[in-house]
Design an enzyme around this catalytic site. Structure first.
Site, PDB file in Angstrom:
ATOM      1  CB  SER A 103      -0.950   0.028   1.203  1.00 36.13           C
ATOM      2  OG  SER A 103      -0.260   0.342   2.388  1.00 36.13           O
ATOM      3  CE  LYS A 140      -2.753   2.074   5.352  1.00 35.64           C
ATOM      4  NZ  LYS A 140      -2.501   1.264   4.191  1.00 35.64           N
TER       5      LYS A 140
END
Length: 186
Positions: A103, A140
């Site tokens: 991701s 993230k």
């Protein structure tokens, strides 16, 4: 040291560097004198340019893995310790995590990369953070929108990696560097 003793100078410098590599500390002058290459004059220790340069580093534990995708329960296991040059990571307290998932590929973080994290509990908009939310740990990008925190993947596949709007968020650190092995093209 007199000029005609250049060979002794080299022997002494080599001894100091070898001692430092073996014990991770600078030898006392008494220890160098015991090697037979120097007379002890009462000073406590000695250093070399190489040791001074090497001392500008941090030692950081590799604490296992961090998900780059769906979060995962936090686990901590010291796998090894690595040395990080201050010129690359700056100052502070660091730990390293191994990336799992894809991701964060558009931020340059790939599966298996070592991600160097500066330990801190606050971060700024746009920082790449190791965050704990709802019992899950993840790497993230932190986005702050009107006082609301969003954890965002850095992967164009937004269907697979949607934004996360955590109710409770604990910043564990900010990523400062990524290390990976080069892959051969052929």
């Amino acid at each position: 040291m007199r000029r005609q003793d250049e060979s002794k100078k080299s022997v002494i410098l080599d001894f100091i560097d070898e001692y430092y590599n073996e014990y991770n500390e600078i030898p006392a002058v008494r220890t160098i004198a015991e090697s037979g290459e120097l007379e002890y004059n009462g000073r406590k220790s000695i250093s070399t340019k190489r040791i001074d340069m090497e001392s500008r580093h941090a030692s950081a534990p590799v604490l296992g893995y961090v998900r780059c995708g769906e979060g995962e329960e936090e686990t901590e296991e010291v796998i090894e310790y690595i040395r990080l040059p201050e010129s690359l990571v700056g100052t502070g307290e660091f730990f390293v995590l191994i990336a799992k998932g894809d991701s964060m590929i558009d931020a340059g973080v790939n599966e298996g990369d070592y991600v160097v994290i500066r330990k801190q509990n606050a971060a700024n908009d746009g920082d790449y953070v190791v965050a704990l939310y709802e019992g899950l740990n993840n790497l993230k990008e932190l986005v702050v929108d009107n006082g609301r925190y969003i954890l965002r993947s850095c992967n164009e596949d937004k269907e697979t990696y949607p934004d996360i709007y955590p109710r409770d968020l604990k910043i564990q650190g900010v990523a400062v560097c990524v290390m990976h092995r080069l892959k051969k093209r052929r």
